[in-house]
Design an enzyme around this catalytic site. Structure first.
Site, PDB file in Angstrom:
ATOM      1  CB  ALA A  14       1.833  -4.130   0.136  1.00  0.00           C
ATOM      2  N   PRO A  24       3.466  -9.028  -3.534  1.00  0.00           N
ATOM      3  CG  PRO A  24       5.135 -10.100  -4.788  1.00  0.00           C
ATOM      4  CD  PRO A  24       3.922  -9.231  -4.934  1.00  0.00           C
ATOM      5  CD  GLU A  52      -2.561  -8.167  -0.642  1.00  0.00           C
ATOM      6  OE1 GLU A  52      -3.682  -8.582  -1.007  1.00  0.00           O
ATOM      7  OE2 GLU A  52      -1.817  -7.484  -1.371  1.00  0.00           O
ATOM      8  CB  CYS A  90       2.753  -5.301 -15.135  1.00  0.00           C
ATOM      9  SG  CYS A  90       1.499  -6.234 -14.247  1.00  0.00           S
TER      10      CYS A  90
END
Length: 547
Positions: A244, A246, A275, A425
């Protein structure tokens, strides 16, 4: 005092140490000051450093303070930071009035103000605001020509309200290219993702009250795709964000849920945010609080998602999962870019790379005194790996894709799950289409009825997005390739490189699985750290609450 010393330490890191300003600040775990404060001061000081160097040199304060400040020596970098706040910050120097460093600049305030006026006049700026515009323009022109994507946080505000307040002086345009100019006051309302706008890179978003209050959030357009594609509805039950921090995607999920109609009966659904890294979990908590998501988001800090039992009672009603795992970060815009900093009393720059060298790589084969070809691969966790060959790159990608595949398999086991989005990404097919195909062919996917969410079934904005997956990487399966969504940096759409796909199964299979037990299988899965030795899970879009 720690604000200035910690910022000075960051700006003193040698240029060839790798990483950008965000990763250097938000990847560090032992700050005494808020990383957001450090980033804001560092970024603004770098932006103004050419002007501040001229002011400080002409005022001669370093020479005069050399003997006067032995207890708290005024270094060139500290002088930039302190004079920036003295002359340009509304709140002034953030130190006690009697502190030695504060006194070392404040006793020269009249001289410094006079030199700032002379600098302004030499640059033919009629006012400080005009000089500020010059500085912003020069900085933006030297930066990559990407717009600032801003998500309107529906937990706190509305698009209409922000158009009438934060963006009241902007002109609406209908093409993303019209907001890439450094000085334009144009605004583009995105056609694919609700509550998303783009403005020029020169707009000082961080200084707006809307940003400071969490009403607007800097988030790249492509980074908004996973939550929007997942499209969680109240009838789906709870949602999991597996990796999760930032918190941009986490708070986006919460905003989508809050926009749905009131639950007819029973408690409202939650977003369970996992996290594993304690430092990043604290960043996540701060983000959630700022964004107003505390009532919807349930944070489980220091918890590895792969250690979570899918059959635990707490997660029996989880219907949607968002997976955005560690990846190579190869799609991130300007990952290694560093702003130049001009130091008073010295020639050239120290610490950060000069602008002309921002894209410099390691020495290549054929260069004088160089070894084999080398490049630095910086993943979305901020972890740097020196890659010296194509074989080494493939090995790294294989490690990442293996972890990503295990994460997907684990998500498939949640008994009531109906939809999952998987995103990276990365531009590499090994982490994208190939993971999707492998996951669909897995035993758990077949046993539980998971399939790809085809393009015609996707939420409208994602269905209309024109850039799709690679047919070759999808093993020739055109349906899977068309279901995958890609973005590429430098293609004129103003986004970073990104990939997202969704998996779905019908409700009857989800209900059927609710009684099954996977308690043995899930405990035997490797953890994220076992798959990713040495990674400290320090992520993607940020640093902080950035895009």
């Amino acid at each position: 005092m720690s604000l200035y010393h910690e910022t000075a330490d960051i700006l003193s890191i040698p240029a060839d140490a790798g990483g950008n300003l965000k990763s250097r600040i938000f990847g560090k775990k032992d700050h005494k000051t808020s990383p957001q404060q450090i980033y804001a001061l560092a970024a603004e000081t770098c932006k103004w450093s050419a002007v501040l160097k001229e002011v400080i040199d002409n005022a001669g304060i370093l020479r005069m303070e050399r003997k006067a400040s032995l207890s708290a020596p005024l270094t060139p970098i500290l002088s930039l930071l302190l004079v920036h706040d003295l002359l340009l910050s509304k709140s002034g120097v953030a130190l006690p009035a009697s502190h030695g460093l504060r006194l070392s600049v404040e006793r020269h305030k009249t001289r410094l103000n006079a030199e700032l006026t002379r600098v302004r006049l030499r640059r033919k700026a009629a006012s400080l605001d005009a000089l500020r515009l010059q500085v912003e323009t020069a900085f933006a022109q030297a930066s990559p020509k990407y717009p600032r994507w801003i998500r309107i946080n529906a937990l706190k505000t509305t698009l209409d309200h922000q158009l009438k307040t934060t963006f009241k002086d902007f002109t609406r345009v209908h093409a993303i290219g019209e907001v890439s100019s450094a000085v334009s006051h144009n605004l583009y309302i995105d056609e694919h993702v609700p509550n998303l706008v783009a403005v020029s890179p020169g707009f000082e978003v961080l200084k707006t009250s809307a940003y400071k209050s969490g009403a607007i959030i800097l988030q790249d357009k492509a980074s908004c795709f996973p939550a929007y594609l997942l499209d969680p509805r109240l009838e789906d039950g709870h949602v999991i964000d597996s990796c999760a921090a930032p918190g941009n995607k986490t708070t986006h999920l919460a905003a989508i849920l809050s926009s749905r109609t009131v639950v007819p009966e029973g408690p409202p659904p939650k977003v369970f945010a996992f996290e594993r890294n304690g430092h990043r979990a604290k960043t996540l908590e701060n983000m959630v609080t700022l964004a107003g998501g505390d009532e919807i988001i349930d944070i489980t800090p220091k918890q590895d998602f792969l250690k979570v039992d899918p059959d635990a009672k707490l997660y029996q009603d989880v219907g949607c999962l968002l997976l955005d795992p560690s990846c190579s970060g190869s799609g991130i815009v300007d990952r290694e870019g560093l702003p130049p900093i001009h130091l008073p009393g010295l020639t050239g720059s120290a610490g950060l790379k000069p602008e002309r060298n921002q894209n410099r790589k390691r020495k290549r084969k054929g260069d004088k005194d160089s070894g084999p070809d080398e490049q630095i691969l910086v993943d979305d966790d901020g972890k740097q790996t020196v890659i010296t060959s194509e074989q080494e790159l493939l090995s790294r990608l294989d490690t990442l894709s293996s972890f990503q595949f295990i994460l997907l398999q684990h998500a498939f086991k949640f008994p009531s799950a109906r939809r999952i989005t998987y995103s990276t990404c990365s531009v590499h097919s090994q982490e994208n289409e190939e993971v999707v195909v492998k996951a669909l062919q897995s035993d758990v996917a077949k046993a539980r009825g998971w399939r790809i969410l085809t393009r015609d079934q996707q939420v409208s904005g994602m269905k209309e997005w024109p850039v799709r997956g690679s047919v070759d990487a999808a093993h020739g399966n055109e349906t899977i390739a068309d279901a995958c969504i890609r973005t590429y940096r430098d293609d004129g759409r103003g986004v970073m490189g990104f990939f997202v796909a969704a998996f779905v199964r019908d409700g009857s299979l989800a209900s059927h699985d609710a009684g099954e037990s996977n308690s043995v299988a899930w405990r035997n899965q490797p953890t994220a750290r076992e798959e990713e030795p040495g990674s400290d899970n320090d992520e993607d879009e940020w640093g902080g609450f950035q895009d």
